[in-house]
Design a protein around this motif. Structure first.
Motif, PDB file in Angstrom:
ATOM      1  N   PRO A 164     -15.138   3.586   0.250  1.00 25.48           N
ATOM      2  CA  PRO A 164     -13.879   3.896  -0.436  1.00 25.48           C
ATOM      3  C   PRO A 164     -12.900   2.739  -0.281  1.00 25.48           C
ATOM      4  N   PRO A 165     -12.185   2.377  -1.345  1.00 21.96           N
ATOM      5  CA  PRO A 165     -11.244   1.263  -1.236  1.00 21.96           C
ATOM      6  C   PRO A 165     -10.132   1.573  -0.239  1.00 21.96           C
ATOM      7  N   VAL A 166      -9.655   0.524   0.398  1.00 18.08           N
ATOM      8  CA  VAL A 166      -8.556   0.636   1.361  1.00 18.08           C
ATOM      9  C   VAL A 166      -7.266   0.239   0.655  1.00 18.08           C
ATOM     10  N   ALA A 167      -6.220   1.007   0.852  1.00 16.60           N
ATOM     11  CA  ALA A 167      -4.944   0.726   0.193  1.00 16.60           C
ATOM     12  C   ALA A 167      -4.304  -0.527   0.789  1.00 16.60           C
ATOM     13  N   VAL A 168      -3.879  -1.421  -0.078  1.00 14.27           N
ATOM     14  CA  VAL A 168      -3.120  -2.610   0.328  1.00 14.27           C
ATOM     15  C   VAL A 168      -1.979  -2.786  -0.672  1.00 14.27           C
ATOM     16  N   PRO A 169      -0.923  -3.498  -0.298  1.00 15.48           N
ATOM     17  CA  PRO A 169       0.177  -3.725  -1.245  1.00 15.48           C
ATOM     18  C   PRO A 169      -0.297  -4.451  -2.486  1.00 15.48           C
ATOM     19  N   ALA A 170       0.345  -4.177  -3.597  1.00 23.20           N
ATOM     20  CA  ALA A 170      -0.035  -4.800  -4.866  1.00 23.20           C
ATOM     21  C   ALA A 170       0.101  -6.312  -4.819  1.00 23.20           C
ATOM     22  N   ASP A 171       1.022  -6.804  -3.973  1.00 25.46           N
ATOM     23  CA  ASP A 171       1.209  -8.247  -3.868  1.00 25.46           C
ATOM     24  C   ASP A 171       0.463  -8.846  -2.681  1.00 25.46           C
ATOM     25  N   ALA A 172      -0.513  -8.126  -2.138  1.00 24.32           N
ATOM     26  CA  ALA A 172      -1.313  -8.652  -1.034  1.00 24.32           C
ATOM     27  C   ALA A 172      -2.093  -9.875  -1.495  1.00 24.32           C
ATOM     28  N   PRO A 173      -2.446 -10.778  -0.583  1.00 25.99           N
ATOM     29  CA  PRO A 173      -3.259 -11.942  -0.973  1.00 25.99           C
ATOM     30  C   PRO A 173      -4.537 -11.505  -1.674  1.00 25.99           C
ATOM     31  N   LEU A 174      -5.023 -12.371  -2.544  1.00 23.37           N
ATOM     32  CA  LEU A 174      -6.207 -12.054  -3.330  1.00 23.37           C
ATOM     33  C   LEU A 174      -7.397 -11.723  -2.441  1.00 23.37           C
ATOM     34  N   LEU A 175      -7.580 -12.454  -1.357  1.00 20.79           N
ATOM     35  CA  LEU A 175      -8.682 -12.170  -0.444  1.00 20.79           C
ATOM     36  C   LEU A 175      -8.544 -10.779   0.149  1.00 20.79           C
ATOM     37  N   ASP A 176      -7.346 -10.410   0.568  1.00 18.70           N
ATOM     38  CA  ASP A 176      -7.140  -9.073   1.137  1.00 18.70           C
ATOM     39  C   ASP A 176      -7.458  -7.995   0.112  1.00 18.70           C
ATOM     40  N   ARG A 177      -7.085  -8.226  -1.142  1.00 21.96           N
ATOM     41  CA  ARG A 177      -7.357  -7.225  -2.174  1.00 21.96           C
ATOM     42  C   ARG A 177      -8.852  -7.068  -2.428  1.00 21.96           C
ATOM     43  N   ALA A 178      -9.578  -8.176  -2.433  1.00 21.69           N
ATOM     44  CA  ALA A 178     -11.029  -8.095  -2.632  1.00 21.69           C
ATOM     45  C   ALA A 178     -11.693  -7.395  -1.453  1.00 21.69           C
ATOM     46  N   VAL A 179     -11.297  -7.770  -0.253  1.00 16.34           N
ATOM     47  CA  VAL A 179     -11.853  -7.146   0.953  1.00 16.34           C
ATOM     48  C   VAL A 179     -11.561  -5.646   0.955  1.00 16.34           C
ATOM     49  N   ALA A 180     -10.323  -5.279   0.628  1.00 14.47           N
ATOM     50  CA  ALA A 180      -9.951  -3.863   0.613  1.00 14.47           C
ATOM     51  C   ALA A 180     -10.713  -3.099  -0.450  1.00 14.47           C
ATOM     52  N   MET A 181     -10.935  -3.713  -1.610  1.00 16.94           N
ATOM     53  CA  MET A 181     -11.661  -3.037  -2.668  1.00 16.94           C
ATOM     54  C   MET A 181     -13.129  -2.829  -2.285  1.00 16.94           C
ATOM     55  N   SER A 182     -13.634  -3.643  -1.373  1.00 14.42           N
ATOM     56  CA  SER A 182     -15.014  -3.465  -0.908  1.00 14.42           C
ATOM     57  C   SER A 182     -15.135  -2.382   0.153  1.00 14.42           C
ATOM     58  N   GLY A 183     -14.001  -1.774   0.529  1.00 15.10           N
ATOM     59  CA  GLY A 183     -14.027  -0.697   1.510  1.00 15.10           C
ATOM     60  C   GLY A 183     -13.759  -1.156   2.930  1.00 15.10           C
ATOM     61  N   ARG A 184     -13.257  -2.393   3.097  1.00 17.57           N
ATOM     62  CA  ARG A 184     -12.980  -2.926   4.418  1.00 17.57           C
ATOM     63  C   ARG A 184     -11.473  -3.031   4.645  1.00 17.57           C
ATOM     64  N   ARG A 185     -11.073  -2.949   5.895  1.00 18.89           N
ATOM     65  CA  ARG A 185      -9.675  -3.160   6.250  1.00 18.89           C
ATOM     66  C   ARG A 185      -9.438  -4.655   6.409  1.00 18.89           C
ATOM     67  N   PRO A 186      -8.518  -5.229   5.668  1.00 22.02           N
ATOM     68  CA  PRO A 186      -8.264  -6.676   5.800  1.00 22.02           C
ATOM     69  C   PRO A 186      -7.812  -7.094   7.183  1.00 22.02           C
ATOM     70  N   ASP A 187      -7.254  -6.153   7.984  1.00 19.40           N
ATOM     71  CA  ASP A 187      -6.790  -6.496   9.321  1.00 19.40           C
ATOM     72  C   ASP A 187      -7.828  -6.174  10.392  1.00 19.40           C
ATOM     73  N   TRP A 188      -9.084  -5.943   9.983  1.00 21.73           N
ATOM     74  CA  TRP A 188     -10.129  -5.596  10.954  1.00 21.73           C
ATOM     75  C   TRP A 188     -10.303  -6.709  11.977  1.00 21.73           C
ATOM     76  N   ARG A 189     -10.496  -6.305  13.241  1.00 23.15           N
ATOM     77  CA  ARG A 189     -10.817  -7.217  14.315  1.00 23.15           C
ATOM     78  C   ARG A 189     -11.902  -6.608  15.185  1.00 23.15           C
ATOM     79  N   PRO A 190     -12.740  -7.428  15.831  1.00 24.18           N
ATOM     80  CA  PRO A 190     -13.741  -6.863  16.751  1.00 24.18           C
ATOM     81  C   PRO A 190     -13.069  -5.957  17.781  1.00 24.18           C
ATOM     82  N   GLY A 191     -13.674  -4.814  17.998  1.00 22.74           N
ATOM     83  CA  GLY A 191     -13.096  -3.851  18.934  1.00 22.74           C
ATOM     84  C   GLY A 191     -12.339  -2.736  18.249  1.00 22.74           C
ATOM     85  N   ASP A 192     -12.085  -2.888  16.928  1.00 23.43           N
ATOM     86  CA  ASP A 192     -11.403  -1.820  16.207  1.00 23.43           C
ATOM     87  C   ASP A 192     -12.312  -0.596  16.108  1.00 23.43           C
TER      88      ASP A 192
END
Length: 201
Positions: free
Chosen positions: A173-201
């Motif tokens: 499921p896509p992750v919600a990000v602001p409409a003006d988020a960086p293009l990379l963050d939007r692509a990552v979020a649309m793939s179902g990932r959290r753009p702020d993911w870090r190991p240990g999350d």
């Protein structure tokens, strides 16, 4: 999912492939068992998956249909060979060269056991390289930047056409990000990932 196969800029796999190759020296042996944004994969399985998809889409580009193109990606947990550092960079170079051949984009081909037009297969492998490159970078604490045409093509592929259901069996499921988020963050979020993911999350 309907896919627009007439992008505004020619699709070239080299920037995304080169970015993945550039991450390999920054992956320590001690990191291979670490987590990644792909819940089912540690770093070693993710690297093995990139090897496998590169092999499959190289065969798809050459219309060399057989076991490499017929095996679905969920057939089993991929196993990373011991020579992956030496094997993956030249394989990525072959993949780039194969998809630059106009014949690769013509007619039908197959990947992951699915028949699809060559132009669509090219978009799929580009998306795989872009998103899994981010996965590897984030899992191993490295910086990641991809060219804008690659990011826009990946985002277009990941975004369902208006009125069409999302392929949730392929993407989370896509992750919600602001409409003006960086293009990379939007692509990552649309793939179902959290753009702020870090190991240990």
């Amino acid at each position: 999912m309907d896919i627009d196969t007439t992008p505004t800029a020619p699709i070239d796999l080299e920037p995304a492939a080169r970015r993945i190759a550039g991450l390999l020296d920054g992956i320590g042996e001690q990191q291979l068992d670490g987590p990644t944004p792909c819940p089912d994969y540690a770093v070693r399985e993710l690297l093995a998956h990139v090897l496998g998809l590169s092999t499959a889409f190289l065969a798809a580009a050459r219309k060399n249909l057989g076991p490499a193109t017929d095996t679905p990606p969920d057939a089993g947990l991929p196993v990373l060979p011991g020579d992956w550092r030496a094997t993956l960079p030249p394989l990525l170079d072959e993949l780039v060269a194969a998809w630059r051949d106009p014949a690769a984009r013509q007619g039908m081909t197959r990947a992951g056991g699915v028949d699809l037009p060559g132009e669509v297969a090219l978009l799929v492998v580009l998306d795989e390289l872009v998103i899994h490159g981010w996965d590897l970078a984030r899992a191993t604490g490295q910086e990641y930047a991809v060219d804008e045409p690659s990011l826009r093509a990946a985002l277009d592929l990941l975004t369902p056409a208006e009125g069409k259901p999302r392929a949730e069996s392929v993407f989370g499921p896509p992750v919600a990000v602001p409409a003006d988020a960086p293009l990379l963050d939007r692509a990552v979020a649309m793939s179902g990932r959290r753009p702020d993911w870090r190991p240990g999350d």
